[in-house]
Enzyme design. Structure first.
Site, short mmCIF file in Angstrom:
data_model
loop_
_atom_site.label_atom_id
_atom_site.label_comp_id
_atom_site.label_asym_id
_atom_site.label_seq_id
_atom_site.Cartn_x
_atom_site.Cartn_y
_atom_site.Cartn_z
N CYS A 280 0.87 -1.37 0.03
CA CYS A 280 -0.01 0.14 -0.08
C CYS A 280 0.87 1.18 -0.12
CB CYS A 280 -0.90 0.00 1.39
SG CYS A 280 -2.29 -1.07 1.12
N ILE A 281 1.71 1.57 1.10
CA ILE A 281 2.18 2.78 1.36
C ILE A 281 3.07 3.29 0.33
CG2 ILE A 281 3.82 4.22 2.79
CD1 ILE A 281 2.89 2.58 4.97
#
Length: 458
Positions: A280-281
């Protein structure tokens, strides 16, 4: 919305959901999909997992979990009771009342969104979609994906979203390895194409997840997830830049952050590291910046943070060069042992792991690269730019003493850090895993002080 306000199709589905007679399906049985399918089964629904990876299907059918956060005992009990099953046959969609799409959304090499998994899954659903079905996209993506990409594909057969079937977006919020916050107790944001769609999606999740957070549209829900992870990426970029500053100024960034974190308001601690990892990040901010460039907006703040974070592996390699230089050794020909290649502590997930970037840079510079990771016994050549198949080594005293440099890139709790300090000649610690100051330890964001020279012999 009251029950009387529902259309006949929506009311029928709502009744099936409330009575736990709804047949639920989850497409994609990875870190997001399998925990969700298990929670749906535990809530009383019949859950069917669909995945093209036959190994995952067979594991579920045999009552075995391959996700550390999901106990095999739970999978086995649900399979035995008939509440959970798995298949690779998408025709199962024809018998489902609800479908959750939990497939990967990676980036292309050009940093553009790759929606091919979403498109492929949606096209398969469209083949078997029947009236009255609820479809919920959970895969992280840019605002507009649900109504611009998923909706038109599902409507190809003549059914109309919000009328004949129901469509919503609910971003996954899985944090692999987090024992405190799980699928069940992390609040679930839900945004539907219409108010009916939102209400049905909220009703589906309510028995399985403790808190439901309704929002006004699919686009708001899509933006929520991007804000959450862009917030983290930008703040990690800030503290990584602070680490570079502290290194130049001879200040320990870890001490700075620790002291700042004592402020009870107006500050949230973020910690530097070798780069961003995970599903995600490192990816979500690029989805957002790609989308807003289309109307001509330049996301300078987000892209600056991305630039800083993506360059951290290079800084780590520079730190390794300094550490080896203290022993009068070059990177070329030195044996460098990487401690931890998963992207975070105590999991086996290597997606976007900065450790792999560090390894690749070292390999390019002629280092002999080894790794130790109790969670990742094998590293295939296709999984990193070095192209070599590697096996994890044990961090025995003999193995540590043979390495010219040990680099802590993932701070697994299983590592014996006291032994590391005792037996390794020189260490680069990118996670502040080793507390205190030691002559043979070089820390990210903490330059060696003049009064603490690294000595060649101990």
């Amino acid at each position: 919305m009251s029950q009387q306000a529902f259309s006949p199709k929506a009311a029928a589905l709502r009744d099936r959901i409330l009575a736990r007679r709804a047949r639920t399906g989850v497409i994609g049985l990875g870190y997001v999909g399998l925990p969700l399918a298990v929670e749906l089964g535990k809530a009383g629904y019949t859950a069917v997992g669909i995945d093209l990876d036959q190994r995952k299907v067979d594991a579920v059918q045999n009552g075995t979990s391959y996700i550390p956060d999901v106990p095999s005992a739970e999978v086995a009990a649900l399979v035995s009771s008939g509440r959970l099953s798995a298949t690779s046959d998408f025709s199962a969609v024809a018998n489902l009342d609800t479908i959750n799409i939990c497939v990967p959304t990676p980036l292309r090499k050009t940093k553009d969104p790759d929606l091919s998994y979403i498109v492929a899954a949606t096209e398969k659903i469209a083949e078997f979609l029947k009236p009255g079905t609820l479809v919920v996209l959970e895969s992280t993506t840019y605002p507009g994906t649900t109504d611009e990409i998923v909706q038109p594909i599902l409507e190809r057969g003549g059914l109309k979203a919000g009328v004949d079937f129901f469509l919503a977006f609910s971003p996954e919020r899985v944090d692999p390895g987090n024992e405190t916050f799980t699928t069940r107790n992390v609040p679930k944001v839900v945004g539907g194409l219409t108010p009916e769609c939102s209400a049905l999606a909220a009703a589906l999740y309510a028995p399985a997840i403790e808190t439901i957070v309704p929002v006004s549209s699919t686009r708001v829900a899509e933006m929520v997830k991007l804000l959450e992870n862009t917030f983290r990426a930008v703040n990690i970029g800030l503290v990584n830049e602070l680490a570079l500053m502290c290194d130049r100024l001879g200040i320990d960034v870890w001490e700075v952050v620790s002291a700042a974190a004592t402020k009870p308001f107006g500050f949230m601690p973020f910690y530097p590291g070798p780069g961003l990892g995970g599903h995600c990040i490192p990816i979500d901010p690029f989805y957002l910046s790609w989308k807003v460039r289309q109307p001509g907006f330049e996301p300078r703040f987000i892209e600056l943070a991305g630039h800083i974070n993506s360059n951290m592996p290079h800084y780590v390699v520079d730190k390794i060069a300094d550490a080896l230089n203290s022993r009068k050794k070059p990177i070329n020909g030195s044996t460098v042992l990487i401690a931890g290649i998963a992207y975070k502590r105590d999991i086996d997930d290597m997606r976007e792991s900065p450790a792999l970037d560090v390894m690749s840079l070292l390999h390019q510079k002629g280092a002999i690269v080894q790794y130790a990771d109790p969670w990742v016994p094998r590293l295939e050549g296709s999984e990193w730019a070095g192209g070599l198949d590697l096996r994890a080594v044990e961090m025995t005293g003999e193995q540590l003493s043979r390495a010219d440099c040990v680099v802590i890139t993932t701070d697994h709790t299983a590592f014996d850090y006291a032994r590391l300090v005792r037996d390794a000649d020189v260490i680069v610690d990118t996670r502040n895993a080793i507390k205190g100051s030691h002559p043979n330890v070089f820390k990210l964001g903490a330059a060696k002080k003049a009064q603490e020279p690294a000595t060649a012999a101990r």
